[in-house]
Enzyme design. Sequence first.
Site: not given
Length: 484
Positions: A210, A230, A267
Site C-alpha cells: 500500500g 512507514e 511496527c
Amino acid sequence: MSQATDAATLEKILAAAAEAARPAAEATPADRGRWLTAVADALDAAADELVPLAHAETHLPATPRLAGELKRTTFQLRLFAEVLTEGEYLGATVDHADPDWPMGARPDIRRVKTAIGPVLVFAASNFPFAFSVAGGDTASALAAGCPVILKAHPGHPELSAQTGLIVREALLKAGAPAGLFNVIFGQDEGVTALKDPRIAAASFTGSIPGGRALFDIANARPRPIPFYGELGSVNPVVVTEGAIAARGEAVAKGYAGSFTLGAGQFCTKPGLLFLPEDHGLTETLRSALEGAAPQPMLNDRIASGYASTLAKLREVPGVDVVSASPSEAPAFTPTLLATTGNQFLEGGEAVHQECFGPASLIVTYADQAELLSLLDVVEPGLTATIHGEESDADWLRPVLPSLARVAGRLLWNDWPTGVTVSWAQQHGGPYPATTAPTTTSVGTAAIERFLRPIAWQGFPDALLPEPLQEANPWQLPRRTDGTR
C-alpha cells in the site's frame, strides 16, 4: 460505516486547505501551540466517548492499551506546542554582509524554515489514536503550520469521524483557520487527493504494498512531492552467549512478551531472534508461550494476510515449529519458529520479510563470522536490538556497524515494542522501513518533514519574516555569523 467522501465535498476540503495554508504558515508559534493544546484538551475531555468506540472497532483492549494510547496522543500534541515555544525548529540563521569573507564579499543572507503547505495524512490501522486522526503526523504537520487532510483508515471509520469532529471544532474555537483540518474517507478519494496539485506533502503508516503504491503515485505527479511512508520492519534481536549465561530465562520471557504484544501488530515487533547454537532456551521459550489465549487481529484483511504469510513461512524447508496452537481468523495464538543460519541464508523472501502478527523466527548462528553474514541479508527496518553483557564489548564492536546499517534505532538490553515520544527519538530507517530514511515519524524531529528552508538575501529588515529580523522579535535561538 462512514461513506466515501463525495467529489464535491472533497473539492471543498482541498480548496479550504489551500486557502488556510498562508494564514497557518504566518501564524505565530504561540498561536499554533495554543491550537495544539486546545485539541489535546478536547480529546482528553472526550476519552470516555472515544475509548469505547475505538475498542468496538479495533478489538484492542480499552484499558490499559487504548486509554494509554489516547494519553500518548494528547501528550504528543502538547509536546509539539513546547517545540513551537522553544523555537529551534525554525533553524533561523543570520549571516550579515561581510566584505572580507574568504570566499569573496558576502551579501547579507538569512535562512529560516517555513511550512511546506497542505499535507495529506494516511492514518494507520494498528494505532487508532497515536498514528491516526490526531496522531503524530497530524500533530507535527499542524505544528509546522501546514493544513492537514486526514484520510481515515477503514478499520475504524466511526472513531475517525468522531475524532475528526472533535479536532476540527477545537481548532475553530481556538481561532485556527477554517480549512486547517478535515477528514476524508475512501481509498479512491485518498488517491485523488494525493494527485491534487494543492497537496504539498503526504505521510503514510501501513503495509509495504500500500505504501509503495502511494509513494509511486506521489513521485509520478507532474510536480512530485515528499512522501513519508512507514512500511515494514522485521526488527532483529541479537543475543550473545554472555547474556544467555547471565540471564537467559529473562531474555526468553522478555522476547516472548514483546513479539506477542498487541497480537504482534506493532511496527516494532521483534520478528527475528538471533541466538547462538546450543543456546538452550527452547523449552523456556515454549513455556513462556504455553497457554496464551488467542488474540483477535485488528480486522479481517490483516488476519487473512497474517495467516497467508505465516503459512508460507512454515512451508520453507528447514523451518521448524517451536510453539504453536491451533487457531484461526480472526483470533490467533502465538507461533514461534526456528531455523539455522544456513537455512536462513537459503530461505529467500519468505524467511526475510515481515510477518505482521503474533509470529517470530529464531535463527541460530555458529560464531561471529556467521552472524555477520546473516545480518548482511537482513531486510532494513526500524530497530535492531542487542542483548549482551558489557564483557561482550570486544565481540560486539564489529557487529554494531551491521546493525546500524539496517536500523534507525538501536537498543541495548531492551525491547523495541514501546516507542517513547521525546526530543531524541528516531522512528525511521532504510527502505522498506520508510521511504525517507533521513526523517522520523515519532518525536519532536518529526516536524522537520513538513518544513522547507528559504534563504532571504539582501532584504531590508522591514520586509524580512519576523524570525529573521535584526531585533529577533520572537526571541528565537539563532545562529548569527556562525555563532549561536
